[in-house]
Design a protein around this motif. Structure first.
Motif, mmCIF file in Angstrom:
data_model
loop_
_atom_site.group_PDB
_atom_site.id
_atom_site.type_symbol
_atom_site.label_atom_id
_atom_site.label_comp_id
_atom_site.label_asym_id
_atom_site.label_seq_id
_atom_site.Cartn_x
_atom_site.Cartn_y
_atom_site.Cartn_z
ATOM 1 N N TYR A 1 22.538 -55.316 -40.436
ATOM 2 C CA TYR A 1 21.474 -54.425 -39.822
ATOM 3 C C TYR A 1 20.366 -53.844 -40.742
ATOM 4 O O TYR A 1 20.898 -53.131 -41.914
ATOM 5 C CB TYR A 1 22.069 -53.269 -39.331
ATOM 6 C CG TYR A 1 22.824 -53.526 -37.874
ATOM 7 C CD1 TYR A 1 22.125 -53.704 -36.744
ATOM 8 C CD2 TYR A 1 24.032 -54.087 -37.857
ATOM 9 C CE1 TYR A 1 22.859 -54.056 -35.602
ATOM 10 C CE2 TYR A 1 24.809 -54.666 -36.894
ATOM 11 C CZ TYR A 1 24.113 -54.645 -35.872
ATOM 12 O OH TYR A 1 25.078 -54.898 -34.461
ATOM 13 N N PHE B 1 26.990 -48.882 -33.160
ATOM 14 C CA PHE B 1 28.341 -48.324 -33.677
ATOM 15 C C PHE B 1 28.760 -47.422 -32.628
ATOM 16 O O PHE B 1 30.007 -47.452 -32.250
ATOM 17 C CB PHE B 1 28.305 -47.682 -34.989
ATOM 18 C CG PHE B 1 29.312 -47.142 -35.619
ATOM 19 C CD1 PHE B 1 30.117 -48.147 -36.453
ATOM 20 C CD2 PHE B 1 30.015 -46.252 -35.437
ATOM 21 C CE1 PHE B 1 31.378 -47.800 -36.980
ATOM 22 C CE2 PHE B 1 31.196 -45.685 -36.016
ATOM 23 C CZ PHE B 1 31.919 -46.765 -36.798
ATOM 24 N N PHE C 1 21.708 -49.745 -36.164
ATOM 25 C CA PHE C 1 22.906 -49.979 -36.404
ATOM 26 C C PHE C 1 23.938 -48.658 -35.889
ATOM 27 O O PHE C 1 24.943 -48.930 -35.242
ATOM 28 C CB PHE C 1 23.424 -49.802 -38.133
ATOM 29 C CG PHE C 1 24.830 -49.603 -38.509
ATOM 30 C CD1 PHE C 1 25.832 -50.683 -38.413
ATOM 31 C CD2 PHE C 1 25.064 -48.330 -39.046
ATOM 32 C CE1 PHE C 1 27.218 -50.140 -38.464
ATOM 33 C CE2 PHE C 1 26.446 -48.205 -39.398
ATOM 34 C CZ PHE C 1 27.345 -48.925 -39.240
ATOM 35 N N SER C 2 23.311 -47.488 -35.900
ATOM 36 C CA SER C 2 24.216 -46.327 -35.236
ATOM 37 C C SER C 2 24.314 -46.289 -33.792
ATOM 38 O O SER C 2 25.144 -46.206 -33.222
ATOM 39 C CB SER C 2 23.235 -44.927 -35.801
ATOM 40 O OG SER C 2 23.431 -44.858 -37.209
ATOM 41 N N GLU D 1 19.014 -48.539 -40.109
ATOM 42 C CA GLU D 1 20.066 -47.487 -39.853
ATOM 43 C C GLU D 1 20.286 -46.877 -38.496
ATOM 44 O O GLU D 1 21.451 -46.849 -37.857
ATOM 45 C CB GLU D 1 19.956 -46.253 -40.930
ATOM 46 C CG GLU D 1 21.134 -45.268 -40.791
ATOM 47 C CD GLU D 1 21.186 -44.160 -41.710
ATOM 48 O OE1 GLU D 1 21.938 -43.329 -41.302
ATOM 49 O OE2 GLU D 1 20.415 -44.325 -42.814
ATOM 50 N N ALA E 1 32.269 -52.584 -40.161
ATOM 51 C CA ALA E 1 31.687 -51.249 -40.411
ATOM 52 C C ALA E 1 32.689 -50.192 -40.512
ATOM 53 O O ALA E 1 32.495 -49.380 -41.432
ATOM 54 C CB ALA E 1 30.488 -51.141 -39.528
ATOM 55 N N ARG F 1 30.987 -57.245 -36.310
ATOM 56 C CA ARG F 1 30.141 -56.262 -37.254
ATOM 57 C C ARG F 1 30.559 -54.736 -37.265
ATOM 58 O O ARG F 1 30.824 -54.120 -38.395
ATOM 59 C CB ARG F 1 28.684 -56.361 -37.171
ATOM 60 C CG ARG F 1 28.191 -57.914 -37.730
ATOM 61 C CD ARG F 1 26.686 -58.015 -37.275
ATOM 62 N NE ARG F 1 25.963 -59.080 -37.973
ATOM 63 C CZ ARG F 1 25.062 -59.859 -37.717
ATOM 64 N NH1 ARG F 1 24.390 -59.393 -36.550
ATOM 65 N NH2 ARG F 1 24.499 -60.736 -38.444
ATOM 66 N N MET F 2 30.949 -54.175 -35.931
ATOM 67 C CA MET F 2 31.383 -53.095 -36.127
ATOM 68 C C MET F 2 32.989 -52.660 -36.582
ATOM 69 O O MET F 2 32.989 -51.708 -37.228
ATOM 70 C CB MET F 2 31.306 -52.465 -34.556
ATOM 71 C CG MET F 2 29.739 -52.277 -34.186
ATOM 72 S SD MET F 2 28.602 -51.635 -35.233
ATOM 73 C CE MET F 2 27.582 -52.805 -36.064
ATOM 74 N N ALA G 1 25.332 -50.157 -42.835
ATOM 75 C CA ALA G 1 24.520 -50.869 -41.991
ATOM 76 C C ALA G 1 24.012 -52.166 -42.484
ATOM 77 O O ALA G 1 23.924 -53.443 -41.853
ATOM 78 C CB ALA G 1 23.224 -49.834 -41.674
#
Length: 315
Positions: free
Chosen positions: A277, A287, A283-284, A280, A257, A253-254, A272
């Motif tokens: 996700y 990430f 997700f951050s 947010e 992204a 996923r990253m 996100a």
């Protein structure tokens, strides 16, 4: 698209052949550390040698490929019983040729180069690989035949020189990387490469997640797709890939992204959601853990790099 092709496309890998080493006996060649986002590789076409990186020593035979994803400094040592000689270099049109400083008949024919990759998806992919990666293409008839064909092409281009040689050698080096990423444990390598699963049920789930990273990929759903019980799926997945399902989902996923942040103007919240996700902030956090910086900083630094490159091209 198959998983290896998909990953290489996202990682934006470029290959460069840096030198050909025709070294005599009892020679030691020091290889410097690469800069960030670069990984060295060596492919041995003839002879035998040792590669030492930190406390790891690898014995290389014809058909062996070694990649150092982290770019650490290392040394190449050829067999011999007397004091190790240093090397000398001769500049070529597209790459350097290294020889033993004291002369002598070459005992190895080794091509050395590096891969450069994207700071987002590429960095995640290369960091997820064993370091170093050691693959013996001569261990199976199929890969041995392919490597012999590639080696003859590489040698032919090295001898011939001329227009297009650099591009051709770079393309052949990229082919080598694709072969490495699909090398299964037991046939050509003794390490687990998550890019080269042998169980078709696990392979199918890997490809499904790569195709739709934002999907609702709960472990029960993945297990159902693989036609296994939850416990059996988790056991098979970890054995085949060398990582947990959670780690695989996060990395996939990253990578996606990072590609979206680089190629679209979508907000961080939108990205996100596109990679699965609902939050947010969650997700951050993931990430930053995988990429090393926040999504906003990653996008800002990416734009700054692109602007610098544009200025360089116009100067």
């Amino acid at each position: 698209m198959d998983s290896v092709s998909h990953l290489l496309r996202m990682a934006k890998v470029t290959a460069s052949l840096d030198q050909r080493c025709l070294l005599g006996a009892a020679t030691r060649m020091e290889v410097a550390e690469r800069q960030a986002l670069e990984a060295q590789f060596h492919v041995l076409l003839e002879g035998e040698c040792r590669l030492q990186v930190a406390h790891t020593v690898l014995d290389m035979k014809p058909g062996d490929f070694v990649m150092i994803p982290g770019g650490a400094a290392h040394r190449i040592i050829t067999p011999g019983t007397y004091s190790a000689a240093a090397t000398t270099e001769a500049e070529g049109e597209s790459f350097i040729t290294a020889y033993s400083a004291n002369g002598g008949t070459p005992v190895i024919d080794l091509f050395c180069g590096h891969y450069a990759f994207d700071p987002g998806a590429g960095a995640v992919l290369f960091r997820s690989l064993p370091d170093p990666v050691h693959v013996s293409f001569g261990a199976s008839a199929e890969t041995d035949t392919m490597l012999r064909t590639l080696s003859e092409l590489m040698r032919g281009e090295a001898r011939r020189g001329g227009a297009g040689m650099s591009v051709i050698l770079s393309a052949l080096s990229t082919v080598l990387l694709a072969m490495v990423l699909r090398s299964t444990r037991g046939s050509t390598t003794d390490v687990t490469l998550w890019t080269a699963t042998t169980d078709p049920r696990v392979t199918e789930t890997v490809q499904a997640v790569l195709a739709d990273p934002g999907g609702d990929w709960s472990i029960p759903r993945l297990a159902q797709r693989a036609a296994m019980s939850r416990a059996t799926f988790l056991r098979h997945f970890t054995r085949e890939t060398g990582m947990t399902v959670g780690a695989f989902l996060a990395r996939t996923r990253m990578m996606t992204a990072a590609e979206l942040l680089s190629s679209t103007d979508d907000t961080v919240a939108t990205v996100a959601g596109l990679v699965g996700y609902g939050s947010e902030s969650a997700f951050s956090r993931v990430f930053r853990s995988e990429i090393g910086v926040s999504p906003a900083r990653f996008r800002r630094e990416r734009h700054q790099r692109e602007n610098r490159l544009r200025r360089i091209r116009t100067e």
